[in-house]
Scaffold this motif. Structure first.
Motif, PDB file in Angstrom:
ATOM      1  N   ALA A   1      -6.298 -66.141  47.971  1.00  0.00           N
ATOM      2  CA  ALA A   1      -6.692 -65.502  49.218  1.00  0.00           C
ATOM      3  C   ALA A   1      -7.102 -64.053  48.996  1.00  0.00           C
ATOM      4  O   ALA A   1      -6.530 -63.351  48.157  1.00  0.00           O
ATOM      5  N   VAL A   2      -8.094 -63.623  49.754  1.00  0.00           N
ATOM      6  CA  VAL A   2      -8.434 -62.206  49.896  1.00  0.00           C
ATOM      7  C   VAL A   2      -8.097 -61.826  51.332  1.00  0.00           C
ATOM      8  O   VAL A   2      -8.554 -62.469  52.282  1.00  0.00           O
TER       9      VAL A   2
ATOM     10  N   ILE B   1      -1.393 -71.065  50.678  1.00  0.00           N
ATOM     11  CA  ILE B   1      -1.957 -70.022  49.801  1.00  0.00           C
ATOM     12  C   ILE B   1      -1.012 -69.835  48.622  1.00  0.00           C
ATOM     13  O   ILE B   1       0.207 -69.788  48.789  1.00  0.00           O
ATOM     14  N   ASP B   2      -1.582 -69.701  47.412  1.00  0.00           N
ATOM     15  CA  ASP B   2      -0.763 -69.580  46.197  1.00  0.00           C
ATOM     16  C   ASP B   2      -0.743 -68.178  45.605  1.00  0.00           C
ATOM     17  O   ASP B   2       0.205 -67.814  44.903  1.00  0.00           O
ATOM     18  N   MET B   3      -1.786 -67.404  45.830  1.00  0.00           N
ATOM     19  CA  MET B   3      -1.823 -66.016  45.354  1.00  0.00           C
ATOM     20  C   MET B   3      -2.764 -65.233  46.256  1.00  0.00           C
ATOM     21  O   MET B   3      -3.629 -65.812  46.922  1.00  0.00           O
ATOM     22  N   ALA B   4      -2.577 -63.891  46.291  1.00  0.00           N
ATOM     23  CA  ALA B   4      -3.304 -63.098  47.278  1.00  0.00           C
ATOM     24  C   ALA B   4      -3.714 -61.751  46.704  1.00  0.00           C
ATOM     25  O   ALA B   4      -3.023 -61.172  45.853  1.00  0.00           O
TER      26      ALA B   4
ATOM     27  N   GLU C   1       5.076 -68.244  60.849  1.00  0.00           N
ATOM     28  CA  GLU C   1       4.311 -69.295  61.516  1.00  0.00           C
ATOM     29  C   GLU C   1       3.737 -70.329  60.533  1.00  0.00           C
ATOM     30  O   GLU C   1       3.164 -71.332  60.955  1.00  0.00           O
ATOM     31  N   GLY C   2       3.859 -70.071  59.233  1.00  0.00           N
ATOM     32  CA  GLY C   2       3.413 -71.049  58.246  1.00  0.00           C
ATOM     33  C   GLY C   2       1.986 -70.880  57.757  1.00  0.00           C
ATOM     34  O   GLY C   2       1.473 -71.738  57.029  1.00  0.00           O
TER      35      GLY C   2
ATOM     36  N   MET D   1       4.470 -64.697  46.322  1.00  0.00           N
ATOM     37  CA  MET D   1       3.413 -65.226  45.453  1.00  0.00           C
ATOM     38  C   MET D   1       2.817 -64.077  44.642  1.00  0.00           C
ATOM     39  O   MET D   1       2.948 -62.897  45.018  1.00  0.00           O
ATOM     40  N   PRO D   2       2.142 -64.367  43.518  1.00  0.00           N
ATOM     41  CA  PRO D   2       1.456 -63.309  42.770  1.00  0.00           C
ATOM     42  C   PRO D   2       0.436 -62.602  43.666  1.00  0.00           C
ATOM     43  O   PRO D   2      -0.394 -63.256  44.310  1.00  0.00           O
TER      44      PRO D   2
END
Length: 436
Positions: free
Chosen positions: A79-80, A177-180, A171-172, A360-361
């Motif tokens: 994610a960005v 998403i695994d990294m941001a 809220e979930g 997350m990373p």
């Protein structure tokens, strides 16, 4: 396509859209909105994403906007992020005259970097050759302001947590998403430069009420209990603690009086304050915020006033992914070698990107191309390309690196860099502050 060909294609697509991106975020800057009120800003972001042909989720944590671009194969989601809200700077020439809100935090530049990365990824068509997903997420309410307003939203059941990212986690909306990645402007840095952040302070928020007894301030002060004097003594108590704060803990405590009384000729009987207790680690926050409480209570006890303290979950300290930081630097060195790169070290302010970094990373570099201090009337853009387009290109390049070759790099990072907290542990920690 090779990775290099993909990166060049992404940059071309971003360059072709740079003027449109600039125009979009100037419109965002011209209509600044405070947290959980960013309806106009969210609408602009949604419209831009839809013009790219994306399907959007809207109204997340009231105003958040999220779009997803899937690759040719399944894999991790990168994610960005960018923040929708402005901050109060009423003396800024670009402030909203009614609210005092202005984008002196640089969040409109974050938005430009996110929209640039999104544009590059979509229009280049590179995702068909990658394994995983790219997520572009405009998030609300990063600036921890208007606490009473947010408490009303909680009471009305519209939100659960006061901060935007913590509410989105609750809220979930980060579950897929695994990294941001996200950037922030670096104040007083007009040149083309990148400052690599590693950590920041976190904090808890507090509201304080001193309840005294009113009386005529001149004719019968002995009949009153002066709540303003209690507040002043409480602040002095905090100041007496400062020499005991450990240097390595980077503790910052900064109260404001939001209500100092009602009428000048009455003994103040209702005085209210807001404050943050910040530190480098959650352990230091937990230690020092309780000591601050005792100092505040002592102020009330000294004059006989009642002291009511409410502790509120704030933000977690930032802990950046070493490998994602390195990847960001590697792409700058290879494709934008004229850019100055420096280590930012520890950031004593706070960002709720710290919350995400516990799950997350994550990375949060600071970007030049702006002058003036953050949150001041002097904040201004000196080089839009450096301040917004450059980090957008690098975020898109990072996505390519992470999801190329069956997402080998992303999978390696996820294997080696385990979350500091599970989602359940994180939410439980936040909930605990409501009971403090």
């Amino acid at each position: 396509m090779t990775k290099d060909e993909m990166k060049k294609a992404v940059c071309r697509a971003i360059d072709e859209a740079a003027e449109t991106i600039h125009e979009t975020v100037l419109r965002i800057e011209s209509e600044p909105e405070l947290g959980y009120k960013e309806t106009k800003t969210a609408s602009k972001v949604e419209s831009y994403m839809k013009e790219l042909g994306l399907t959007t989720q809207t109204g997340l944590a009231l105003t958040g906007v999220k779009a997803r671009v899937d690759g040719g194969k399944k894999g991790p989601a990168v994610a960005v992020l960018a923040e929708l809200d402005a901050v109060g700077t009423p003396d800024s020439p670009k402030a909203d005259p009614l609210t005092g809100a202005a984008h002196t935090c640089g969040h409109f530049l974050q938005m430009a970097s996110m929209l640039a990365a999104c544009t590059g990824i979509v229009r280049s068509g590179v995702m068909k050759d990658l394994a995983g997903s790219a997520v572009f997420f405009a998030v609300p309410a990063e600036e921890y302001v208007e606490i009473d307003y947010r408490k009303r939203l909680v009471k009305e059941g519209k939100i659960h947590f006061l901060g935007g990212k913590s509410e989105l986690v609750y809220e979930g909306h980060f579950d897929d998403i695994d990294m941001a990645m996200m950037m922030h402007s670096q104040g007083n840095a007009p040149e083309k430069a990148v400052y690599i952040g590693k950590s920041s302070n976190g904090f808890v928020g507090k509201t304080v009420q001193y309840v005294g007894k009113t009386a005529h301030a001149a004719n019968a002060p002995h009949e009153g209990i002066n709540a303003l004097n209690a507040a002043c003594l409480g602040i002095m108590g905090i100041n007496a603690l400062r020499e005991t704060f450990k240097e390595d803990d980077m503790v910052r405590v900064h109260p404001i009086i939001t209500k100092g009384g009602d009428l000048v000729n009455n003994v103040p009987s209702d005085v209210r304050m807001e404050l943050y207790v910040r530190a480098k680690t959650m352990e230091a926050i937990d230690c020092q915020h309780r000591r601050v409480d005792e100092a505040l209570k002592a102020g009330g006890a000294a004059v006989g006033a009642k002291t009511v303290i409410e502790t509120l979950p704030g933000m977690f300290p930032l802990s950046c992914s070493p490998r994602l930081n390195d990847l960001f630097v590697e792409n700058i060195k290879e494709y934008f070698p004229e850019t100055k790169i420096e280590e930012a070290g520890h950031f004593t302010a706070s960002t709720d990107m710290g919350d995400i970094s516990h799950l997350m990373p994550s990375i949060h570099p600071f970007i030049g191309g702006v002058d003036g201090g953050l949150h001041t009337k002097d904040f201004c853009v000196t080089d839009f390309d450096a301040a917004a387009i450059l980090p957008g290109k690098v975020f898109a390049m990072n996505i390519i690196d992470l999801l190329y070759d069956e997402a080998a790099m992303a999978k390696e990072i996820l294997e080696k860099e385990k979350p500091i907290l599970t989602k359940e542990e994180y939410l439980a920690k936040l909930e605990s502050y409501f009971q403090s």
